[in-house]
Design a protein around this motif. Structure first.
Motif, PDB file in Angstrom:
ATOM      1  N   SER A 349       3.678  15.892   5.910  1.00  0.00           N
ATOM      2  CA  SER A 349       2.765  15.224   4.963  1.00  0.00           C
ATOM      3  C   SER A 349       2.937  15.765   3.547  1.00  0.00           C
ATOM      4  O   SER A 349       1.991  15.815   2.763  1.00  0.00           O
ATOM      5  N   GLY A 350       4.174  16.165   3.230  1.00  0.00           N
ATOM      6  CA  GLY A 350       4.490  16.679   1.893  1.00  0.00           C
ATOM      7  C   GLY A 350       4.623  15.567   0.877  1.00  0.00           C
ATOM      8  O   GLY A 350       4.595  14.374   1.207  1.00  0.00           O
ATOM      9  N   ILE A 351       4.806  15.945  -0.361  1.00  0.00           N
ATOM     10  CA  ILE A 351       4.845  14.991  -1.479  1.00  0.00           C
ATOM     11  C   ILE A 351       6.001  14.000  -1.354  1.00  0.00           C
ATOM     12  O   ILE A 351       5.864  12.822  -1.706  1.00  0.00           O
ATOM     13  N   LYS A 352       7.164  14.441  -0.828  1.00  0.00           N
ATOM     14  CA  LYS A 352       8.319  13.540  -0.682  1.00  0.00           C
ATOM     15  C   LYS A 352       7.989  12.347   0.210  1.00  0.00           C
ATOM     16  O   LYS A 352       8.285  11.198  -0.132  1.00  0.00           O
ATOM     17  N   ASN A 353       7.402  12.621   1.366  1.00  0.00           N
ATOM     18  CA  ASN A 353       7.048  11.532   2.293  1.00  0.00           C
ATOM     19  C   ASN A 353       5.926  10.671   1.739  1.00  0.00           C
ATOM     20  O   ASN A 353       5.909   9.447   1.941  1.00  0.00           O
ATOM     21  N   LEU A 354       4.962  11.290   1.051  1.00  0.00           N
ATOM     22  CA  LEU A 354       3.841  10.526   0.492  1.00  0.00           C
ATOM     23  C   LEU A 354       4.316   9.568  -0.601  1.00  0.00           C
ATOM     24  O   LEU A 354       3.719   8.520  -0.815  1.00  0.00           O
ATOM     25  N   ILE A 355       5.406   9.919  -1.274  1.00  0.00           N
ATOM     26  CA  ILE A 355       6.005   9.015  -2.280  1.00  0.00           C
ATOM     27  C   ILE A 355       6.770   7.889  -1.578  1.00  0.00           C
ATOM     28  O   ILE A 355       6.768   6.738  -2.022  1.00  0.00           O
ATOM     29  N   LEU A 356       7.415   8.236  -0.448  1.00  0.00           N
ATOM     30  CA  LEU A 356       8.236   7.251   0.274  1.00  0.00           C
ATOM     31  C   LEU A 356       7.405   6.162   0.951  1.00  0.00           C
ATOM     32  O   LEU A 356       7.863   5.016   1.070  1.00  0.00           O
ATOM     33  N   ILE A 357       6.191   6.491   1.408  1.00  0.00           N
ATOM     34  CA  ILE A 357       5.380   5.526   2.167  1.00  0.00           C
ATOM     35  C   ILE A 357       5.108   4.241   1.378  1.00  0.00           C
ATOM     36  O   ILE A 357       5.342   3.138   1.901  1.00  0.00           O
ATOM     37  N   PRO A 358       4.619   4.299   0.111  1.00  0.00           N
ATOM     38  CA  PRO A 358       4.388   3.054  -0.632  1.00  0.00           C
ATOM     39  C   PRO A 358       5.667   2.249  -0.858  1.00  0.00           C
ATOM     40  O   PRO A 358       5.652   1.013  -0.846  1.00  0.00           O
ATOM     41  N   ILE A 359       6.818   2.959  -1.044  1.00  0.00           N
ATOM     42  CA  ILE A 359       8.105   2.282  -1.238  1.00  0.00           C
ATOM     43  C   ILE A 359       8.547   1.618   0.072  1.00  0.00           C
ATOM     44  O   ILE A 359       9.104   0.513   0.074  1.00  0.00           O
ATOM     45  N   MET A 360       8.271   2.301   1.161  1.00  0.00           N
ATOM     46  CA  MET A 360       8.657   1.836   2.498  1.00  0.00           C
ATOM     47  C   MET A 360       8.095   0.445   2.797  1.00  0.00           C
ATOM     48  O   MET A 360       8.750  -0.377   3.444  1.00  0.00           O
ATOM     49  N   TYR A 361       6.880   0.190   2.330  1.00  0.00           N
ATOM     50  CA  TYR A 361       6.210  -1.093   2.584  1.00  0.00           C
ATOM     51  C   TYR A 361       7.050  -2.266   2.080  1.00  0.00           C
ATOM     52  O   TYR A 361       7.151  -3.306   2.725  1.00  0.00           O
ATOM     53  N   PHE A 362       7.662  -2.101   0.893  1.00  0.00           N
ATOM     54  CA  PHE A 362       8.403  -3.199   0.255  1.00  0.00           C
ATOM     55  C   PHE A 362       9.874  -3.236   0.640  1.00  0.00           C
ATOM     56  O   PHE A 362      10.584  -4.169   0.270  1.00  0.00           O
ATOM     57  N   THR A 363      10.360  -2.218   1.326  1.00  0.00           N
ATOM     58  CA  THR A 363      11.791  -2.133   1.639  1.00  0.00           C
ATOM     59  C   THR A 363      12.022  -2.090   3.146  1.00  0.00           C
ATOM     60  O   THR A 363      12.287  -3.122   3.767  1.00  0.00           O
ATOM     61  N   TYR A 364      11.899  -0.909   3.715  1.00  0.00           N
ATOM     62  CA  TYR A 364      12.192  -0.700   5.144  1.00  0.00           C
ATOM     63  C   TYR A 364      11.358  -1.615   6.038  1.00  0.00           C
ATOM     64  O   TYR A 364      11.877  -2.221   6.971  1.00  0.00           O
ATOM     65  N   CYS A 365      10.069  -1.728   5.764  1.00  0.00           N
ATOM     66  CA  CYS A 365       9.190  -2.547   6.612  1.00  0.00           C
ATOM     67  C   CYS A 365       9.582  -4.023   6.574  1.00  0.00           C
ATOM     68  O   CYS A 365       9.458  -4.721   7.581  1.00  0.00           O
ATOM     69  N   GLN A 366      10.032  -4.488   5.406  1.00  0.00           N
ATOM     70  CA  GLN A 366      10.416  -5.898   5.296  1.00  0.00           C
ATOM     71  C   GLN A 366      11.669  -6.205   6.113  1.00  0.00           C
ATOM     72  O   GLN A 366      11.872  -7.333   6.560  1.00  0.00           O
ATOM     73  N   LEU A 367      12.518  -5.180   6.305  1.00  0.00           N
ATOM     74  CA  LEU A 367      13.726  -5.378   7.112  1.00  0.00           C
ATOM     75  C   LEU A 367      13.394  -5.686   8.566  1.00  0.00           C
ATOM     76  O   LEU A 367      14.185  -6.311   9.276  1.00  0.00           O
ATOM     77  N   TRP A 368      12.206  -5.247   9.007  1.00  0.00           N
ATOM     78  CA  TRP A 368      11.804  -5.526  10.386  1.00  0.00           C
ATOM     79  C   TRP A 368      11.629  -7.020  10.631  1.00  0.00           C
ATOM     80  O   TRP A 368      11.791  -7.498  11.758  1.00  0.00           O
ATOM     81  N   MET A 369      11.303  -7.776   9.561  1.00  0.00           N
ATOM     82  CA  MET A 369      11.219  -9.240   9.688  1.00  0.00           C
ATOM     83  C   MET A 369      12.575  -9.815  10.059  1.00  0.00           C
ATOM     84  O   MET A 369      12.690 -10.669  10.937  1.00  0.00           O
ATOM     85  N   VAL A 370      13.606  -9.324   9.371  1.00  0.00           N
ATOM     86  CA  VAL A 370      14.980  -9.773   9.632  1.00  0.00           C
ATOM     87  C   VAL A 370      15.359  -9.439  11.075  1.00  0.00           C
ATOM     88  O   VAL A 370      15.906 -10.265  11.804  1.00  0.00           O
ATOM     89  N   VAL A 371      15.044  -8.217  11.499  1.00  0.00           N
ATOM     90  CA  VAL A 371      15.362  -7.752  12.846  1.00  0.00           C
ATOM     91  C   VAL A 371      14.666  -8.610  13.906  1.00  0.00           C
ATOM     92  O   VAL A 371      15.285  -9.034  14.883  1.00  0.00           O
ATOM     93  N   ALA A 372      13.373  -8.847  13.714  1.00  0.00           N
ATOM     94  CA  ALA A 372      12.596  -9.626  14.690  1.00  0.00           C
ATOM     95  C   ALA A 372      13.133 -11.057  14.813  1.00  0.00           C
ATOM     96  O   ALA A 372      13.313 -11.572  15.923  1.00  0.00           O
ATOM     97  N   ILE A 373      13.397 -11.699  13.670  1.00  0.00           N
ATOM     98  CA  ILE A 373      13.928 -13.072  13.673  1.00  0.00           C
ATOM     99  C   ILE A 373      15.293 -13.112  14.359  1.00  0.00           C
ATOM    100  O   ILE A 373      15.565 -13.970  15.203  1.00  0.00           O
TER     101      ILE A 373
END
Length: 397
Positions: A349-373
């Motif tokens: 729960s360090g600062i690096k991961n806390l910065i990555l989480i908001p970015i993750m929403y718009f990048t990594y998480c959106q890739l799951w749509m591609v994967v599911a389809i």
């Protein structure tokens, strides 16, 4: 639903802080057969086998069975060298060819099962390095509880610092385990077997006729059959294994598409039985998968289409209510639930991961749509053209 599961997972984590599994006497420990399916695993299998042979478990109560499944690289040479080095250990290598093997993980596990003699079956993937007490913790839980058909441990990302993709995977796996595994266990005494670091009763897997060779998400499928027999699957977070995750987007997409396709297979296999004589816990998981792969996915796709049409054409949409504010709140909720999950892992729960989480929403998480389809389309194509299901083995680094 995920926020509720995260909070319940946190409650289970608090309980685990003071968890001391009941110890067995040395002579009480049952015999365990450890199965490791391996297809072209030359890069990682040596480290895996050594870590398994050196587990803190009575050596006379443990047999390691590696199924060298039609490998074309140096997997056998690595395995044979270790077998010579560790002569006093019960270590078997089963080699298959094109006729007997090469048909995926389920088939390899079934071959290992036929050659096993343990009272319990443990499964580890070929890229895993379990911690010394990983197996002991699993056995200590299942040995004293006859209601349990299986018990699962936790898996961590060994190469999390390799690049931004592996950092995202690390966050995803940690939040999933505390959200969907610990949360469901706290809520319903319900867990789904992952592909690695779990123990299942030998007599039960025999009754089930082994793993379904048509299931490329064999872990989810076997979980559903265990539920339906009336058994529980427990989560023991003290049992930890470290595994290698995909380091390139191409490999990640192939692996996750297989997961999605496999879960759609399980969903379609069991959804028609939902109104028949089926365990309530199975119904919960069927609905959970249905929400993820159909309701949630289709909602997001429709929403995106409407958004694109509204800014590229004259079509206008008018919906009452402050939906921009609702979207902001949903975004904050996502950040909160993942952040809460990370507080349950030391150093995560360090600062690096806390910065990555908001970015993750718009990048990594959106890739799951591609994967599911992609997974749904591939499943439909296989059904329509009656193609044989092919197992994609994750490439190693």
């Amino acid at each position: 639903m995920n926020m509720v599961l995260t909070l319940l997972g946190h409650r289970y984590y608090i309980k685990c802080l003071n968890l001391k599994p009941k110890e067995l006497k040395e002579e009480e420990y049952p015999k365990v057969s450890i199965l490791v399916p391996a297809h072209n695993e030359e890069k990682v299998i040596g480290r895996t086998v050594k870590s398994l042979l050196l587990l803190n478990y009575p050596k006379d109560k443990m047999e390691l069975i590696v199924v060298n499944d039609n490998s074309s690289d140096g997997t056998y040479e690595v395995l044979n060298k270790i077998r010579k080095e560790y002569k006093g250990y019960n270590f078997k290598i089963i080699n298959t060819d094109k006729k007997t093997g090469g048909r995926g993980k389920s088939n390899a596990l079934n071959i290992g099962l036929k050659n096993s003699t343990g009272e319990y079956i443990a499964v580890y993937d070929a890229d895993n390095t379990p911690e010394k007490n990983a197996l002991k913790y699993l056995i200590q839980v299942i040995y004293f509880n006859k209601e349990l058909g299986a018990v699962i441990g936790k898996f961590r990302t060994r190469n999390k610092n390799k690049n931004i993709l592996t950092r995202f995977i690390n966050i995803e796996t940690l939040s999933f385990q505390w959200m969907a595994q610990a949360g469901r266990w706290e809520l319903l005494n319900l867990c789904t077997i992952p592909g690695t670091n779990f123990v299942i009763r030998h007599d039960l897997i025999k009754k089930l006729n082994g793993w379904d060779i048509n299931a490329i998400a064999e872990d989810t499928e076997i979980s559903f059959r265990l539920y339906n027999m009336g058994y529980k699957i427990a989560f023991m977070p003290l049992s930890v294994t470290w595994e290698q995750e995909p380091e390139t987007l191409k490999v990640w997409l192939k692996q996750r598409t297989r997961w999605a396709k496999g879960n759609v297979y399980v969903l379609t296999k069991y959804i028609k039985k939902i109104f028949k004589n089926i365990e309530k816990k199975v119904v919960f998981d069927i609905l959970y998968f249905f929400l993820i792969y159909f309701i949630f996915l289709s909602s997001v796709i429709i929403s995106d289409i409407i958004f694109v049409l509204s800014i590229t054409t004259d079509i206008k949409t008018s919906v009452s209510g402050n939906f921009f504010l609702l979207w902001i709140l949903a975004y904050v909720l996502f950040i909160l639930e993942v952040s809460i999950a990370l507080t349950m892992e030391k150093g995560e729960s360090g600062i690096k991961n806390l910065i990555l989480i908001p970015i993750m929403y718009f990048t990594y998480c959106q890739l799951w749509m591609v994967v599911a389809i992609k997974g749904i389309i591939e499943y439909i194509k296989d059904k329509l053209f009656k193609k044989e299901v092919k197992w994609y083995k994750t490439e190693r680094f």
